[in-house]
Design a protein around this motif. Structure first.
Motif, PDB file in Angstrom:
ATOM      1  N   MET A 271      44.989  30.537  10.792  1.00  0.00           N
ATOM      2  CA  MET A 271      46.382  30.920  10.702  1.00  0.00           C
ATOM      3  C   MET A 271      46.850  31.459  12.062  1.00  0.00           C
ATOM      4  SD  MET A 271      47.915  33.209   7.670  1.00  0.00           S
ATOM      5  CE  MET A 271      49.414  32.626   7.022  1.00  0.00           C
ATOM      6  N   LEU A 272      48.080  31.179  12.429  1.00  0.00           N
ATOM      7  CA  LEU A 272      48.550  31.486  13.775  1.00  0.00           C
ATOM      8  C   LEU A 272      48.556  32.976  14.109  1.00  0.00           C
ATOM      9  CD1 LEU A 272      51.429  28.899  14.213  1.00  0.00           C
ATOM     10  CD2 LEU A 272      49.081  28.768  15.017  1.00  0.00           C
ATOM     11  N   GLY A 273      48.855  33.853  13.182  1.00  0.00           N
ATOM     12  CA  GLY A 273      48.904  35.282  13.470  1.00  0.00           C
ATOM     13  C   GLY A 273      47.566  35.980  13.429  1.00  0.00           C
ATOM     14  N   ASP A 274      46.540  35.276  12.961  1.00  0.00           N
ATOM     15  CA  ASP A 274      45.222  35.891  12.874  1.00  0.00           C
ATOM     16  C   ASP A 274      44.690  36.231  14.261  1.00  0.00           C
ATOM     17  OD1 ASP A 274      45.361  35.563  10.159  1.00  0.00           O
ATOM     18  OD2 ASP A 274      43.986  33.866  10.084  1.00  0.00           O
ATOM     19  N   ILE A 275      43.834  37.242  14.300  1.00  0.00           N
ATOM     20  CA  ILE A 275      43.258  37.703  15.567  1.00  0.00           C
ATOM     21  C   ILE A 275      41.760  37.434  15.536  1.00  0.00           C
ATOM     22  CG2 ILE A 275      42.950  39.653  17.119  1.00  0.00           C
ATOM     23  CD1 ILE A 275      45.338  40.973  15.597  1.00  0.00           C
ATOM     24  N   SER A 276      41.292  36.602  16.444  1.00  0.00           N
ATOM     25  CA  SER A 276      39.867  36.273  16.491  1.00  0.00           C
ATOM     26  C   SER A 276      39.067  37.460  17.024  1.00  0.00           C
ATOM     27  CB  SER A 276      39.630  35.048  17.379  1.00  0.00           C
ATOM     28  OG  SER A 276      39.858  35.381  18.738  1.00  0.00           O
ATOM     29  N   SER A 277      37.781  37.448  16.762  1.00  0.00           N
ATOM     30  CA  SER A 277      36.921  38.526  17.265  1.00  0.00           C
ATOM     31  C   SER A 277      36.887  38.507  18.795  1.00  0.00           C
ATOM     32  CB  SER A 277      35.517  38.426  16.679  1.00  0.00           C
ATOM     33  OG  SER A 277      34.947  37.167  16.933  1.00  0.00           O
ATOM     34  N   LYS A 278      36.987  37.328  19.409  1.00  0.00           N
ATOM     35  CA  LYS A 278      37.014  37.230  20.876  1.00  0.00           C
ATOM     36  C   LYS A 278      38.259  37.913  21.437  1.00  0.00           C
ATOM     37  CE  LYS A 278      37.383  33.878  24.617  1.00  0.00           C
ATOM     38  NZ  LYS A 278      37.546  32.457  24.950  1.00  0.00           N
TER      39      LYS A 278
ATOM     40  N   GLY B 274      46.408  58.833  22.529  1.00  0.00           N
ATOM     41  CA  GLY B 274      45.935  58.232  21.286  1.00  0.00           C
ATOM     42  C   GLY B 274      44.793  57.263  21.495  1.00  0.00           C
ATOM     43  N   GLU B 275      43.957  57.180  20.488  1.00  0.00           N
ATOM     44  CA  GLU B 275      42.850  56.233  20.486  1.00  0.00           C
ATOM     45  C   GLU B 275      43.361  54.893  19.979  1.00  0.00           C
ATOM     46  OE1 GLU B 275      38.404  55.731  18.511  1.00  0.00           O
ATOM     47  OE2 GLU B 275      39.604  57.501  18.069  1.00  0.00           O
ATOM     48  N   GLY B 276      43.015  53.816  20.661  1.00  0.00           N
ATOM     49  CA  GLY B 276      43.387  52.479  20.213  1.00  0.00           C
ATOM     50  C   GLY B 276      42.608  52.112  18.970  1.00  0.00           C
ATOM     51  N   LEU B 277      43.275  52.078  17.836  1.00  0.00           N
ATOM     52  CA  LEU B 277      42.620  51.786  16.563  1.00  0.00           C
ATOM     53  C   LEU B 277      43.136  50.508  15.908  1.00  0.00           C
ATOM     54  CD1 LEU B 277      42.691  55.377  15.017  1.00  0.00           C
ATOM     55  CD2 LEU B 277      40.723  54.211  16.042  1.00  0.00           C
ATOM     56  N   GLU B 278      44.333  50.077  16.302  1.00  0.00           N
ATOM     57  CA  GLU B 278      44.961  48.934  15.650  1.00  0.00           C
ATOM     58  C   GLU B 278      45.442  47.932  16.686  1.00  0.00           C
ATOM     59  OE1 GLU B 278      46.604  51.408  11.786  1.00  0.00           O
ATOM     60  OE2 GLU B 278      48.068  50.500  13.132  1.00  0.00           O
ATOM     61  N   MET B 279      45.560  46.683  16.245  1.00  0.00           N
ATOM     62  CA  MET B 279      46.092  45.619  17.083  1.00  0.00           C
ATOM     63  C   MET B 279      47.550  45.415  16.699  1.00  0.00           C
ATOM     64  SD  MET B 279      43.640  44.440  19.025  1.00  0.00           S
ATOM     65  CE  MET B 279      42.058  45.245  19.131  1.00  0.00           C
ATOM     66  N   ALA B 280      48.452  45.702  17.617  1.00  0.00           N
ATOM     67  CA  ALA B 280      49.886  45.580  17.360  1.00  0.00           C
ATOM     68  C   ALA B 280      50.409  44.306  18.023  1.00  0.00           C
ATOM     69  CB  ALA B 280      50.627  46.798  17.902  1.00  0.00           C
ATOM     70  N   HIS B 281      50.973  43.420  17.212  1.00  0.00           N
ATOM     71  CA  HIS B 281      51.578  42.203  17.758  1.00  0.00           C
ATOM     72  C   HIS B 281      52.884  42.543  18.475  1.00  0.00           C
ATOM     73  CE1 HIS B 281      48.869  39.901  15.118  1.00  0.00           C
ATOM     74  NE2 HIS B 281      49.157  38.866  15.897  1.00  0.00           N
ATOM     75  N   ILE B 282      53.061  42.011  19.665  1.00  0.00           N
ATOM     76  CA  ILE B 282      54.316  42.167  20.394  1.00  0.00           C
ATOM     77  C   ILE B 282      55.376  41.275  19.751  1.00  0.00           C
ATOM     78  CG2 ILE B 282      55.466  41.819  22.609  1.00  0.00           C
ATOM     79  CD1 ILE B 282      52.703  42.497  23.902  1.00  0.00           C
ATOM     80  N   THR B 283      54.989  40.054  19.441  1.00  0.00           N
ATOM     81  CA  THR B 283      55.834  39.127  18.696  1.00  0.00           C
ATOM     82  C   THR B 283      55.244  39.050  17.293  1.00  0.00           C
ATOM     83  OG1 THR B 283      56.342  37.841  20.663  1.00  0.00           O
ATOM     84  CG2 THR B 283      56.661  36.750  18.551  1.00  0.00           C
ATOM     85  N   GLY B 284      56.088  39.182  16.285  1.00  0.00           N
ATOM     86  CA  GLY B 284      55.608  39.163  14.908  1.00  0.00           C
ATOM     87  C   GLY B 284      54.745  37.952  14.599  1.00  0.00           C
ATOM     88  N   ARG B 285      53.741  38.147  13.784  1.00  0.00           N
ATOM     89  CA  ARG B 285      52.809  37.073  13.420  1.00  0.00           C
ATOM     90  C   ARG B 285      53.525  35.807  12.967  1.00  0.00           C
ATOM     91  NH1 ARG B 285      47.596  38.545  10.685  1.00  0.00           N
ATOM     92  NH2 ARG B 285      46.862  40.382  11.742  1.00  0.00           N
TER      93      ARG B 285
ATOM     94  N   THR C 281      47.059  33.698  18.195  1.00  0.00           N
ATOM     95  CA  THR C 281      47.216  34.991  18.870  1.00  0.00           C
ATOM     96  C   THR C 281      46.270  35.089  20.062  1.00  0.00           C
ATOM     97  OG1 THR C 281      47.842  36.032  16.784  1.00  0.00           O
ATOM     98  CG2 THR C 281      47.097  37.488  18.537  1.00  0.00           C
ATOM     99  N   THR C 282      46.817  35.513  21.197  1.00  0.00           N
ATOM    100  CA  THR C 282      46.026  35.757  22.400  1.00  0.00           C
ATOM    101  C   THR C 282      46.064  37.251  22.713  1.00  0.00           C
ATOM    102  OG1 THR C 282      47.881  35.526  23.935  1.00  0.00           O
ATOM    103  CG2 THR C 282      46.710  33.496  23.329  1.00  0.00           C
ATOM    104  N   ALA C 283      45.250  37.672  23.654  1.00  0.00           N
ATOM    105  CA  ALA C 283      45.235  39.081  24.057  1.00  0.00           C
ATOM    106  C   ALA C 283      46.590  39.500  24.616  1.00  0.00           C
ATOM    107  CB  ALA C 283      44.131  39.322  25.088  1.00  0.00           C
ATOM    108  N   GLU C 284      47.320  38.576  25.224  1.00  0.00           N
ATOM    109  CA  GLU C 284      48.636  38.887  25.789  1.00  0.00           C
ATOM    110  C   GLU C 284      49.687  39.126  24.708  1.00  0.00           C
ATOM    111  OE1 GLU C 284      46.730  36.193  26.899  1.00  0.00           O
ATOM    112  OE2 GLU C 284      45.990  37.428  28.548  1.00  0.00           O
ATOM    113  N   ASP C 285      49.414  38.700  23.480  1.00  0.00           N
ATOM    114  CA  ASP C 285      50.335  38.899  22.363  1.00  0.00           C
ATOM    115  C   ASP C 285      50.164  40.261  21.706  1.00  0.00           C
ATOM    116  OD1 ASP C 285      51.396  36.238  22.443  1.00  0.00           O
ATOM    117  OD2 ASP C 285      49.600  35.529  21.402  1.00  0.00           O
ATOM    118  N   LEU C 286      49.164  41.027  22.141  1.00  0.00           N
ATOM    119  CA  LEU C 286      48.772  42.248  21.448  1.00  0.00           C
ATOM    120  C   LEU C 286      48.767  43.472  22.344  1.00  0.00           C
ATOM    121  CD1 LEU C 286      45.661  40.754  19.653  1.00  0.00           C
ATOM    122  CD2 LEU C 286      47.839  41.304  18.562  1.00  0.00           C
ATOM    123  N   LEU C 287      48.931  44.612  21.704  1.00  0.00           N
ATOM    124  CA  LEU C 287      48.703  45.903  22.334  1.00  0.00           C
ATOM    125  C   LEU C 287      47.717  46.668  21.464  1.00  0.00           C
ATOM    126  CD1 LEU C 287      52.377  46.913  23.161  1.00  0.00           C
ATOM    127  CD2 LEU C 287      50.623  46.238  24.798  1.00  0.00           C
TER     128      LEU C 287
END
Length: 82
Positions: free
Chosen positions: A1-8, A31-42, A49-55
């Motif tokens: 699925m396009l919004g999924d985040i791979s382990s890599k 704050g401690e980074g605990l969650e993956m926040a999409h910059i553009t909605g899934r 999803t790439t690393a550039e799509d996330l914070l």
């Protein structure tokens, strides 16, 4: 699925952030980074999803990003649409 985040991709984001919140709007960078926040909605992504799509985000900043008008505006700026 396009919004999924791979382990890599998760690993890449964690390495980039060094475990700290990258948003830094509510936690002032403490704050401690605990969650993956999409910059553009899934659902709006047209690619996997790439690393550039996330914070890497603390919980408080992630809630701010997704749940407030200021946070949504901030994401649009980051995505180059605002």
């Amino acid at each position: 699925m396009l919004g999924d985040i791979s382990s890599k991709v998760r690993r890449q984001v964690k390495e980039r952030s060094q475990g700290r919140c990258e948003v830094q709007m509510k936690c002032d960078g403490r704050g401690e980074g605990l969650e993956m926040a999409h910059i553009t909605g899934r659902k709006q992504l047209a690619h996997r999803t790439t690393a550039e799509d996330l914070l890497h985000s603390c919980v408080e900043c992630h809630r701010w990003l997704d749940g407030t008008s200021d946070g949504i505006k901030y994401k649009r700026v980051l995505a180059g649409r605002g």
